[in-house]
Write a protein that holds these residues in place. Structure first.
Motif, short mmCIF file in Angstrom:
data_model
loop_
_atom_site.label_atom_id
_atom_site.label_comp_id
_atom_site.label_asym_id
_atom_site.label_seq_id
_atom_site.Cartn_x
_atom_site.Cartn_y
_atom_site.Cartn_z
N CYS A 1 0.84 -1.19 0.00
CA CYS A 1 0.00 0.00 0.00
C CYS A 1 0.88 1.25 0.00
N GLN A 2 0.53 2.24 -0.83
CA GLN A 2 1.32 3.46 -0.88
C GLN A 2 1.12 4.34 0.35
N GLY A 3 0.07 4.00 1.13
CA GLY A 3 -0.19 4.76 2.34
C GLY A 3 0.57 4.24 3.55
N CYS A 4 0.37 2.94 3.86
CA CYS A 4 0.97 2.38 5.07
C CYS A 4 2.07 1.38 4.79
N THR B 1 -1.53 -5.66 0.26
CA THR B 1 -2.91 -5.58 -0.21
C THR B 1 -3.24 -6.86 -0.98
N GLU C 1 -3.09 1.76 -4.36
CA GLU C 1 -3.82 2.85 -3.72
C GLU C 1 -4.40 2.39 -2.38
N PRO C 2 -4.46 3.28 -1.40
CA PRO C 2 -4.94 2.90 -0.06
C PRO C 2 -6.35 2.28 -0.04
N ARG C 3 -7.17 2.58 -1.06
CA ARG C 3 -8.54 2.03 -1.06
C ARG C 3 -8.54 0.50 -1.17
N CYS D 1 -6.35 -1.36 0.48
CA CYS D 1 -5.61 -1.84 1.64
C CYS D 1 -6.54 -2.21 2.79
N GLN E 1 -5.76 -2.59 5.84
CA GLN E 1 -5.39 -1.85 7.06
C GLN E 1 -5.88 -0.40 7.01
N CYS E 2 -5.78 0.21 5.84
CA CYS E 2 -6.26 1.58 5.70
C CYS E 2 -7.78 1.65 5.60
N ASN E 3 -8.40 0.53 5.19
CA ASN E 3 -9.85 0.48 5.09
C ASN E 3 -10.37 -0.76 5.83
#
Length: 305
Positions: A262-265, A269, A296-298, A300, A302-304
């Protein structure tokens, strides 16, 4: 991932094979071979050119075989085998009739994803009884020729069929007679015949209406022929690719691995991160990372959560 990206991955892997195993032997393992194709619908016309160009092999369709015994799109014969098993059964039928150790056949399915997006899945199975291997290539393509349309007469049927590409795309006609679906005609490619068949179907039908739908068999389905030709090229190139370890033909993608970060955390994914390429004869395999930086975080968990 786009088809262009898949081609890029295949090119990278083929370069790896060339570097490790020397010059790729085009027209090597199957040069001069006769390969029997299990079809009664002309699919050898889409497969033969690629096999001739890449392998120097000749694809022939034995006369008189009945591949409809494994199931029909219009439902007269139910499909009882999974797609890969059905394709292999068709190939082996052709191999027996032609008395050759090599065979190839395809199987197609049309479904919808989440009840909305129409999908065409096509697979090609190649069998080599000399080496005891099977090599499978598949393609999932968005889109289908069209959906069945209920009509009350011949003139309406022609308009409906033109919506899915008739007459270039062939038509089939069905109706419910005594509460059972009956096929009144298929492989219809002219308006006069379509009007005649629909009129007969509607007259016999319980509700005096008939279904007009695309004939999904390859010889009446231009979009499927295009998919088959592309898939044949991929399979032929794979059969021209030797295993870096044992030299057996048919080295190529056999699986995928998810976990694209994930590019966020940075967590894994469910998106595909790499392709696994392997040999149909020995345990050798090689993992190739896809050329995608991050998800993209969507996507993931963990992010979602």
């Amino acid at each position: 991932m786009s088809s262009c990206d898949n081609d890029l991955v295949d090119d990278v892997v083929n370069d790896d094979v060339v570097n490790r195993a020397g010059q790729r032997p085009r027209n090597g393992s199957y040069a001069g071979a006769e390969i029997a194709m299990g079809t009664m619908h002309g699919k050898e016309l889409q497969v033969a050119p690629a096999f001739a160009a890449e392998l120097g092999a000749r694809v022939v369709a034995p006369a008189g075989i009945n591949t409809d015994q494994f199931g029909t799109f219009t439902g007269e014969t139910p499909r009882k085998l999974a797609p890969r098993e059905a394709a292999a059964a068709k190939a082996r039928l052709a191999m027996r009739v032609a008395a050759v150790p090599y065979g190839v056949a395809s199987e197609a399915s049309y479904n919808t994803w989440f009840g909305m997006l129409a999908m065409h899945e096509e697979i090609l199975v190649f069998i080599d009884d000399i080496r005891g291997i099977q090599v499978v290539e598949g393609e999932n393509t968005p889109g289908a020729p069209g959906a069945p349309i209920l009509v009350g007469g011949g003139d309406a049927a022609v308009c409906a069929a033109q919506g899915f590409g008739f007459p270039r795309q062939g038509a089939a006609v069905k109706a419910s007679v005594k509460e059972r679906v009956q096929v009144f005609g298929k492989g219809i490619t002219d308006a006069a015949t379509l009007i005649e068949v629909v009129s007969a179907a509607a007259a016999a039908a319980d509700d005096h209406q008939a279904w007009v739908e695309p004939d999904l068999r390859a010889h009446h389905n231009p979009s499927r022929r295009d998919v088959l030709a592309g898939l044949a090229g991929r399979l032929a190139r794979r059969l021209a690719t030797p295993c870096p370890e044992c030299g057996c033909p048919g080295y190529g993608k056999v699986a995928t691995r998810d976990g694209l970060p994930c590019q966020g955390c940075g967590g894994p994914t469910s998106l595909i991160a790499a392709d696994v390429h392997g040999c149909p004869a020995c345990p050798y395999h090689h993992t190739i990372a896809r050329v995608v930086a991050r998800a993209e975080p969507r996507y993931c968990p963990q992010c979602n959560p």
